[in-house]
Design a protein around this motif. Sequence first.
Motif, PDB file in Angstrom:
ATOM      1  N   TYR A 100       0.818  -1.221   0.000  1.00 44.75           N
ATOM      2  CA  TYR A 100       0.000   0.000   0.000  1.00 44.75           C
ATOM      3  C   TYR A 100       0.851   1.270   0.000  1.00 44.75           C
ATOM      4  O   TYR A 100       0.550   2.232  -0.706  1.00 44.75           O
ATOM      5  CB  TYR A 100      -0.927  -0.021   1.219  1.00 44.75           C
ATOM      6  N   GLY A 101       1.913   1.282   0.796  1.00 48.38           N
ATOM      7  CA  GLY A 101       2.798   2.451   0.833  1.00 48.38           C
ATOM      8  C   GLY A 101       3.543   2.627  -0.475  1.00 48.38           C
ATOM      9  O   GLY A 101       3.826   3.752  -0.909  1.00 48.38           O
ATOM     10  N   LEU A 102       3.865   1.502  -1.133  1.00 45.18           N
ATOM     11  CA  LEU A 102       4.618   1.537  -2.391  1.00 45.18           C
ATOM     12  C   LEU A 102       3.863   2.300  -3.474  1.00 45.18           C
ATOM     13  O   LEU A 102       4.443   3.133  -4.180  1.00 45.18           O
ATOM     14  CB  LEU A 102       4.918   0.101  -2.848  1.00 45.18           C
ATOM     15  N   THR A 103       2.556   2.043  -3.598  1.00 43.78           N
ATOM     16  CA  THR A 103       1.771   2.735  -4.646  1.00 43.78           C
ATOM     17  C   THR A 103       1.792   4.240  -4.419  1.00 43.78           C
ATOM     18  O   THR A 103       1.904   5.023  -5.362  1.00 43.78           O
ATOM     19  CB  THR A 103       0.307   2.244  -4.675  1.00 43.78           C
ATOM     20  N   LEU A 104       1.704   4.665  -3.141  1.00 45.61           N
ATOM     21  CA  LEU A 104       1.687   6.099  -2.834  1.00 45.61           C
ATOM     22  C   LEU A 104       3.021   6.748  -3.168  1.00 45.61           C
ATOM     23  O   LEU A 104       3.070   7.854  -3.730  1.00 45.61           O
ATOM     24  CB  LEU A 104       1.338   6.315  -1.358  1.00 45.61           C
ATOM     25  N   MET A 105       4.125   6.074  -2.842  1.00 45.40           N
ATOM     26  CA  MET A 105       5.447   6.647  -3.127  1.00 45.40           C
ATOM     27  C   MET A 105       5.683   6.761  -4.633  1.00 45.40           C
ATOM     28  O   MET A 105       6.290   7.729  -5.099  1.00 45.40           O
ATOM     29  CB  MET A 105       6.548   5.789  -2.492  1.00 45.40           C
ATOM     30  N   VAL A 106       5.212   5.773  -5.399  1.00 50.19           N
ATOM     31  CA  VAL A 106       5.315   5.846  -6.867  1.00 50.19           C
ATOM     32  C   VAL A 106       4.584   7.084  -7.365  1.00 50.19           C
ATOM     33  O   VAL A 106       5.097   7.845  -8.206  1.00 50.19           O
ATOM     34  CB  VAL A 106       4.742   4.563  -7.527  1.00 50.19           C
ATOM     35  N   MET A 107       3.377   7.335  -6.821  1.00 49.92           N
ATOM     36  CA  MET A 107       2.594   8.510  -7.221  1.00 49.92           C
ATOM     37  C   MET A 107       3.311   9.812  -6.885  1.00 49.92           C
ATOM     38  O   MET A 107       3.366  10.733  -7.709  1.00 49.92           O
ATOM     39  CB  MET A 107       1.229   8.499  -6.536  1.00 49.92           C
ATOM     40  N   VAL A 108       3.827   9.896  -5.670  1.00 48.76           N
ATOM     41  CA  VAL A 108       4.485  11.128  -5.210  1.00 48.76           C
ATOM     42  C   VAL A 108       5.709  11.430  -6.086  1.00 48.76           C
ATOM     43  O   VAL A 108       5.870  12.543  -6.598  1.00 48.76           O
ATOM     44  CB  VAL A 108       4.899  11.006  -3.726  1.00 48.76           C
ATOM     45  N   ILE A 109       6.581  10.419  -6.260  1.00 45.81           N
ATOM     46  CA  ILE A 109       7.820  10.621  -7.027  1.00 45.81           C
ATOM     47  C   ILE A 109       7.517  11.006  -8.472  1.00 45.81           C
ATOM     48  O   ILE A 109       8.106  11.940  -9.026  1.00 45.81           O
ATOM     49  CB  ILE A 109       8.706   9.346  -6.970  1.00 45.81           C
ATOM     50  N   CYS A 110       6.539  10.304  -9.081  1.00 47.88           N
ATOM     51  CA  CYS A 110       6.240  10.557 -10.503  1.00 47.88           C
ATOM     52  C   CYS A 110       5.467  11.859 -10.718  1.00 47.88           C
ATOM     53  O   CYS A 110       5.598  12.486 -11.768  1.00 47.88           O
ATOM     54  CB  CYS A 110       5.495   9.371 -11.106  1.00 47.88           C
ATOM     55  N   SER A 111       4.667  12.278  -9.734  1.00 46.14           N
ATOM     56  CA  SER A 111       4.001  13.591  -9.832  1.00 46.14           C
ATOM     57  C   SER A 111       5.045  14.703  -9.881  1.00 46.14           C
ATOM     58  O   SER A 111       4.952  15.631 -10.689  1.00 46.14           O
ATOM     59  CB  SER A 111       3.079  13.831  -8.635  1.00 46.14           C
ATOM     60  N   MET A 219       3.164  19.436 -10.193  1.00 47.32           N
ATOM     61  CA  MET A 219       3.921  18.927  -9.036  1.00 47.32           C
ATOM     62  C   MET A 219       3.169  19.092  -7.709  1.00 47.32           C
ATOM     63  O   MET A 219       3.379  18.318  -6.781  1.00 47.32           O
ATOM     64  CB  MET A 219       5.276  19.625  -8.947  1.00 47.32           C
ATOM     65  N   PHE A 220       2.271  20.046  -7.649  1.00 49.04           N
ATOM     66  CA  PHE A 220       1.554  20.322  -6.401  1.00 49.04           C
ATOM     67  C   PHE A 220       0.716  19.123  -5.942  1.00 49.04           C
ATOM     68  O   PHE A 220       0.513  18.915  -4.740  1.00 49.04           O
ATOM     69  CB  PHE A 220       0.649  21.552  -6.567  1.00 49.04           C
ATOM     70  N   GLY A 221       0.259  18.301  -6.891  1.00 44.25           N
ATOM     71  CA  GLY A 221      -0.572  17.141  -6.563  1.00 44.25           C
ATOM     72  C   GLY A 221       0.110  16.120  -5.667  1.00 44.25           C
ATOM     73  O   GLY A 221      -0.558  15.292  -5.027  1.00 44.25           O
ATOM     74  N   ALA A 222       1.442  16.180  -5.606  1.00 48.73           N
ATOM     75  CA  ALA A 222       2.187  15.206  -4.791  1.00 48.73           C
ATOM     76  C   ALA A 222       2.104  15.513  -3.295  1.00 48.73           C
ATOM     77  O   ALA A 222       2.265  14.611  -2.468  1.00 48.73           O
ATOM     78  CB  ALA A 222       3.654  15.191  -5.223  1.00 48.73           C
ATOM     79  N   ILE A 223       1.838  16.769  -2.944  1.00 47.73           N
ATOM     80  CA  ILE A 223       1.935  17.184  -1.530  1.00 47.73           C
ATOM     81  C   ILE A 223       0.921  16.472  -0.631  1.00 47.73           C
ATOM     82  O   ILE A 223       1.318  15.869   0.383  1.00 47.73           O
ATOM     83  CB  ILE A 223       1.827  18.725  -1.407  1.00 47.73           C
ATOM     84  N   PRO A 224      -0.400  16.479  -0.946  1.00 46.01           N
ATOM     85  CA  PRO A 224      -1.347  15.793  -0.045  1.00 46.01           C
ATOM     86  C   PRO A 224      -1.056  14.300   0.086  1.00 46.01           C
ATOM     87  O   PRO A 224      -1.188  13.733   1.175  1.00 46.01           O
ATOM     88  CB  PRO A 224      -2.713  16.037  -0.709  1.00 46.01           C
ATOM     89  N   ALA A 225      -0.644  13.674  -1.023  1.00 44.64           N
ATOM     90  CA  ALA A 225      -0.338  12.239  -0.987  1.00 44.64           C
ATOM     91  C   ALA A 225       0.863  11.972  -0.081  1.00 44.64           C
ATOM     92  O   ALA A 225       0.870  11.026   0.713  1.00 44.64           O
ATOM     93  CB  ALA A 225      -0.066  11.731  -2.398  1.00 44.64           C
ATOM     94  N   LEU A 226       1.881  12.824  -0.174  1.00 41.66           N
ATOM     95  CA  LEU A 226       3.085  12.660   0.642  1.00 41.66           C
ATOM     96  C   LEU A 226       2.762  12.784   2.136  1.00 41.66           C
ATOM     97  O   LEU A 226       3.312  12.055   2.968  1.00 41.66           O
ATOM     98  CB  LEU A 226       4.122  13.709   0.245  1.00 41.66           C
TER      99      LEU A 226
END
Length: 523
Positions: A100-111, A219-226
């Motif tokens: 579960y954490g892996l999917t979020l980190m992929v999203m954050v890094i790629c955003s 890039m701003f989309g990564a902040i709430p996910a992080l």
Amino acid sequence: MAKEMEVLNALDIAKTQLYHFTAIVIAGMGFFTDAYDLFCISLVTKLLGRLYYYKEGSPDPGSLPSNVSAAVNGVAFCGTLTGQLFFGWLGDKMGRKRVYGLTLMVMVICSIASGLSFGKDAKAVMATICFFRFWLGFGIGGDYPLSATIMSEYANKRTRGAFIAAVFAMQGFGILAGGMVAIIISAAFKAKYPALPYKEDPIGSTSPQADYVWRIIVMFGAIPALLTYYWRMKMPETARYTALVAKNAKQAAADMSKVLQVELEAEQEKIEVKGNDFGLFSKQFLRRHGLHLLGTTTTWFLLDIAFYSQNLFQKDIFTAIGWIPKAKEMSALDEVLRIARAQTLIALCSTVPGYWFTVAFIDRIGRFAIQLMGFFFMTVFMFALAIPYNHWTLKANRIGFVVMYSLTFFFANFGPNATTFVVPAEIFPARLRSTCHGISAASGKAGAMVGAFGFQYAEKAIGVKNTLIILGVVNFLGMVFTFLVPESKGRSLEEMSGEAEEDNGDAIELSQHTGHDIRTAPA
């Protein structure tokens, strides 16, 4: 099996608690990022066209070539489809929490990486965007089966539908956030670096600083996910996975006691259960759940054809009713600001309320009724737009067209767009739940590709009117295939999947120290 069912029955009758709402926010942040990204990319592509594809002497501003536009928009769909299948399978093999954490980190890094570029020329920028948007989609895809499955396995049976729908409804906040960020950033840069419209100053209408605008928005989309990553990693594995798949009722009871304020005793560490262990490609699965999987895949596929092709018409409609001037009459940043404002208004008035109507009513009137009603009204409004299409193009009737168009969005979200996400997380066995949800979601993304690209060409080949008629037929077929999907309102996950049958209907004593009396519940 009795000890396993004791833990699960305790979950089914647990009071709604603060942790349920915390789980909605933690699980929903992936969908927030998903919607934010999908929303802002239409603004970004217009700005990229002006920045990197300007042709000197052209009467109109630069725009992305159709093949580049298709790649930028479509590559995320390809990534999402792949991620849904891969992480859906992995969630059943390794457990929900572990991936579960892996999917979020992929999203954050790629955003974040999507807003960077290897080089300054158009090819380098587009190649970078496409590469990282594929992997962004891959992470988002993984969030579909994992978030839905985790929320369904944490929830009690009385409010389970509302909780899963609320996770999906976080998309609404993502859309609004995307609109607000785009409005604020573009307005700030427009005030600082004013520019004339394209027709008055073709080169000066796109200020060099506009190159920062699209990067900041993306890039701003990564902040709430992080911000939610820490809490994702702190979530325990779901009791249903631990008890039914890992066969460790003691650990399941311990995990749930920590977060849901229920005290459970499970004396046996490991419990062996024989039977009911059929695989995805077995005859037993086909007999029990084959039609269910056909129902969830076809309805999601048909919905997304209609849903994503509807999005294509937005820019044409805004221009048609005079909300947005022609591109050459605006500067680059003015175009971003106006389109963001118009799309946010549509989202605020129809898209977002539709999500929350589903949350409010799904456990009252049921998934089946909402999905059937949604497809029915989408069919009605699509034909009402299509058949007298020439009537709607007249200037006096344009507002009516927008109202009808908004209602199709409302009933998509207060209808199949939410229920197709909820139901696959409820009706399949625990050991195949994430996989089957991933397959259903991937089918939806295949429909999204058909909708986003097939109908783009259909509109040019056969016109908007005939395209809308085809969409009406697609919605009608969705209504027909809804009859393959069972109603899961008020029923436990084990009852829906057949896993409770192993206990032969014996009554199980369960004690729950949350203010309830000790009671028996059928397994």
